[in-house]
Scaffold this motif. Structure first.
Motif, PDB file in Angstrom:
ATOM      1  N   ILE A   1       1.980   3.304   6.500  1.00  0.00           N
ATOM      2  CA  ILE A   1       2.481   3.606   5.156  1.00  0.00           C
ATOM      3  C   ILE A   1       1.509   3.092   4.101  1.00  0.00           C
ATOM      4  N   ALA A   2       0.920   1.930   4.321  1.00  0.00           N
ATOM      5  CA  ALA A   2      -0.077   1.392   3.390  1.00  0.00           C
ATOM      6  C   ALA A   2      -1.298   2.307   3.322  1.00  0.00           C
ATOM      7  N   SER A   3      -1.715   2.841   4.472  1.00  0.00           N
ATOM      8  CA  SER A   3      -2.868   3.751   4.513  1.00  0.00           C
ATOM      9  C   SER A   3      -2.559   5.054   3.787  1.00  0.00           C
ATOM     10  N   LEU A   4      -1.342   5.537   3.953  1.00  0.00           N
ATOM     11  CA  LEU A   4      -0.930   6.759   3.267  1.00  0.00           C
ATOM     12  C   LEU A   4      -0.945   6.553   1.757  1.00  0.00           C
ATOM     13  N   LYS A   5      -0.430   5.425   1.311  1.00  0.00           N
ATOM     14  CA  LYS A   5      -0.420   5.127  -0.127  1.00  0.00           C
ATOM     15  C   LYS A   5      -1.843   5.003  -0.687  1.00  0.00           C
ATOM     16  N   ALA A   6      -2.763   4.497   0.152  1.00  0.00           N
ATOM     17  CA  ALA A   6      -4.141   4.286  -0.292  1.00  0.00           C
ATOM     18  C   ALA A   6      -5.015   5.521  -0.123  1.00  0.00           C
ATOM     19  N   ASN A   7      -4.443   6.603   0.393  1.00  0.00           N
ATOM     20  CA  ASN A   7      -5.184   7.856   0.606  1.00  0.00           C
ATOM     21  C   ASN A   7      -6.367   7.687   1.561  1.00  0.00           C
ATOM     22  N   ASN A   8      -6.206   6.851   2.582  1.00  0.00           N
ATOM     23  CA  ASN A   8      -7.276   6.657   3.568  1.00  0.00           C
ATOM     24  C   ASN A   8      -7.377   7.875   4.486  1.00  0.00           C
ATOM     25  N   GLY A   9      -8.575   8.413   4.637  1.00  0.00           N
ATOM     26  CA  GLY A   9      -8.756   9.563   5.516  1.00  0.00           C
ATOM     27  C   GLY A   9      -8.634   9.194   6.982  1.00  0.00           C
TER      28      GLY A   9
END
Length: 263
Positions: A213-221
Motif C-alpha cells: 500500500i505504501a508503494s502504491l501511494k508512492a507511485n513506485n513502478g
C-alpha cells in the motif's frame, strides 16, 4: 496513488497476502470488490472487516469467471486492480505433475494478463488508475525446485514492466510488487523447512500488505521487499554467474526437501 475512498478490485482476496491487503484497505476506507473461489472464505473475510464490501465468487482461470469480474467492475467503476492470486508448487521439474505446471502458468501469469486486457478500457477512462501485480523475488532469481513458479513470476514481471511503459501516456500506473518469502498457507511443510535450512528470512502477510500500500501511494513502478534479497536481485541481473554458483552449492539441501515434498 491515494487509496482512501477509491474503488479497488482485489483478486485472490482470501489468500494470506490478499486477506491482509483487504483488512488494511478496509481500515483506509477503500471500497472493495473482493474476488475469490471459496464462498465460505469470502464470507469469513468479510465478517472481519469494518465496512460492507462487494463479494464476488469467481475463478480468474475461466473465461466466464473473468467476464463476471469485468461486468461487476463496469458497475462499480473501479480505480485500482490488485492481482493477489497465486499458486506455488515446490518440486523438481522432472517430477512435477503437468496439471501443477498448467495451474501455475494460468493462475500466476496467463489469467492476470487476460483480465488486465479486459479491464483496460475501464481503467483508461479514469484520470488516475492503477494496476498492481504481486510477484516474487523468484520473479528475478531462478531458483532450483521452483522452475515453473519462477517462469510464471518472471513472466509477470516482464508483462508489468512492458505494460507500465505502454501505458506511460495514460493515467494508469502499473506496479510490480515483489515480496520475499512470506508466511502463508502457500508454503508446504517442505518449503518451510527449506527456508529454515537455507537461512531465508520471511515476512508476515501484514508486513507485505503494508509495504504494498505504501508503494502504491508512492507511485513506485517496481518494489522489492527484504534484505539481502534486494541485493541478490541486483547481483543476479549484473553478475548471474555468482548467484548461480551460490545456489548450485545448495543443491543437496534443495534436493533433500524437494524429494520430501514428493512423498
Amino acid at each position: 496513488m491515494e487509496v482512501h475512498n477509491k474503488t479497488i478490485l482485489l483478486v485472490g482476496a482470501t489468500g494470506g497476502i490478499g486477506a491482509a491487503i483487504a483488512k488494511q484497505l478496509d481500515q483506509l476506507n477503500a471500497h472493495l470488490l473482493l474476488v475469490g473461489r471459496s464462498e465460505q472464505a469470502l464470507r469469513q473475510l468479510s465478517a472481519g472487516l469494518s465496512h460492507r464490501h462487494i463479494l464476488l465468487l469467481a475463478d480468474i482461470n475461466s473465461a466466464a469467471g473473468r467476464q463476471q469480474i469485468v461486468t461487476q467492475c463496469q458497475q462499480q467503476a473501479i480505480d485500482i486492480y490488485i492481482n493477489a492470486a497465486g499458486v506455488m508448487d515446490f518440486q523438481l521439474l522432472a517430477q512435477q505433475e503437468s496439471v501443477k505446471i498448467e495451474q501455475m502458468i494460468n493462475t500466476n501469469l496467463l489469467s492476470p494478463m487476460m483480465l488486465c486486457q479486459l479491464l483496460l478500457p475501464l481503467l483508461t477512462q479514469k484520470s488516475s488508475a492503477a494496476i498492481v501485480n504481486i510477484g516474487s523475488t523468484f520473479g528475478s532469481i531462478g531458483h532450483p525446485g521452483f522452475a515453473v513458479y519462477c517462469a510464471s513470476k518472471f513472466g509477470l514481471r516482464g508483462f508489468s514492466e512492458a505494460l507500465r511503459r505502454e501505458l506511460a501516456g495514460s493515467g494508469v500506473q502499473v506496479l510490480y510488487f515483489s515480496p520475499r518469502a512470506t508466511r502463508t498457507a502457500l508454503n508446504t511443510h517442505a518449503v518451510k523447512q527449506l527456508n529454515e535450512a537455507l537461512g531465508n528470512r520471511s515476512d508476515s502477510p501484514e508486513q507485505v500488505a503494508k509495504m504494498l500500500i505504501a508503494s502504491l501511494k508512492a507511485n513506485n513502478g517496481q518494489q522489492f521487499m527484504g534484505w539481502p534479497e534486494k541485493i541478490f536481485v541486483r547481483l543476479n541481473a549484473l553478475c548471474p554467474n555468482l548467484v548461480h554458483k551460490a545456489l548450485v552449492k545448495k543443491l543437496p539441501i534443495i534436493f533433500r526437501y524437494a524429494n520430501e515434498n514428493t512423498g
